[in-house]
Write an enzyme that holds these catalytic residues in place. Structure first.
Site, short mmCIF file in Angstrom:
data_model
loop_
_atom_site.label_atom_id
_atom_site.label_comp_id
_atom_site.label_asym_id
_atom_site.label_seq_id
_atom_site.Cartn_x
_atom_site.Cartn_y
_atom_site.Cartn_z
N ASP A 133 85.66 51.18 17.89
CA ASP A 133 86.32 51.69 19.09
C ASP A 133 87.79 51.26 19.14
OD1 ASP A 133 86.43 53.11 21.44
OD2 ASP A 133 85.65 51.49 22.70
N ASN B 18 80.80 62.25 22.76
CA ASN B 18 82.17 62.50 22.32
C ASN B 18 82.56 63.98 22.34
OD1 ASN B 18 82.19 59.71 19.96
ND2 ASN B 18 83.07 59.81 22.02
#
Ligand code: IPE
Ligand code: IPE
Ligand code: MG
Length: 265
Positions: A35, A83
């Site tokens: 991330d 996502n």
């Protein structure tokens, strides 16, 4: 054998970490939530995709490091079911990047005896991506070295739903009215069937959440959350995470240190 004989250190920091790492106590499975690419780019006034590009280089380095250390399995969270909520242009770029990566790196993955596996809802991926992935999995299917698992269009709850439905289908098909599931049944029907559960879960960029990643499998994983953004997660930082893992005392609900029942009451 020492870690330093497997990896040529790039600097003094890496060298001293490699000296300390005990090859006999490495995690059998490392899972990483990569991330922070977007924040890394924003800090430099670059478009988010610039962060994803550097992120791929860091992923490559992490794969190489784990393979050299002979860690049996490495899972990378590359794209979550959630996502898809991102702008179309970013999603398209990420899919393109994955295909580019496979095209460029597949020969060396294969040469290094790495077996590529994908977990996630493959059927919902664009056809080109799916075909490339299937070809890559086929090409490396006989390899016996590290298992490199890429989580793509992956969601932990969706994985559990798919596992339950697979079990139900089999029960119905075989008319198994008295069938009862146990933990083993569930594990064997997850995308990760056959893989050891992760011993170490790394998340970069400081977020204290699991974001729907490997929910069942991380029951007893050691968590390592670092503030470093993924594009800054150098090999030295990965080695720090591995060393930190080796300093943990894993108890699994007992008292640890051989103080379990029957050992010394
Ligand atoms: C991780 O970085 C990569 C993917 C999710 C594909 P992000 O894109 O989530 O970066 P941040 O969290 O916005 O900084
Ligand atoms: C997790 O990162 C997913 C991947 C790394 C692919 P996100 O950036 O999508 O997670 P949230 O939104 O911070 O929970
Ligand atoms: Mg993020």
């Amino acid at each position: 054998m020492k870690a330093i004989e497997l990896i040529k250190p790039a600097g003094r920091g890496e060298a001293s970490l490699l000296e300390e790492i005990d090859l006999n106590r490495l995690p059998r499975h490392v899972a990483i939530i990569m991330d922070g690419n977007g924040r890394w780019a924003q800090k430099r006034h670059l478009p988010r995709i610039a962060g994803h590009r550097v992120g791929v280089k860091i992923a490559r380095q992490a794969i190489e490091t784990c393979a050299r250390l002979k860690i049996p399995a490495l899972t990378l969270y590359a794209f979550s079911l959630e996502n898809w909520r991102r702008p179309q242009a970013e999603v398209d770029f990420l899919m393109r990047l994955l295909r580019e990566y496979l095209k460029k790196e597949l020969p060396s993955i294969n040469k290094n005896n790495i077996r590529l596996l994908m977990i996630g809802r493959m059927e919902q991926l664009p056809e080109g991506v799916r075909k490339d992935i299937e070809a890559a999995m086929r090409l490396t299917s006989k390899n016996t070295g590290m298992k490199l698992v890429v989580a793509l269009n992956y969601g932990g709850r969706a994985e559990l739903v798919d596992a339950f439905n697979a079990i139900l289908d089999r029960v119905r098909l075989n008319g198994l009215l008295a069938f009862r599931a146990d933990e083993e049944t569930i594990s064997q029907n997850l995308y990760t069937a056959g893989l050891p559960d992760p011993d170490l879960l790394i998340r970069t960029s400081g977020e204290m959440r699991v974001s729907n990643f490997l929910l069942w499998q991380i029951a007893y994983a050691e968590l390592y959350i670092t503030d470093a953004l993924w594009p800054d997660f150098s090999r030295e930082k990965l080695l720090e995470a591995l060393l930190n893992y080796q300093q943990r005392e894993r108890r699994y609900g007992g008292l640890g240190n051989g103080r379990e029942r029957g050992k010394s009451d």
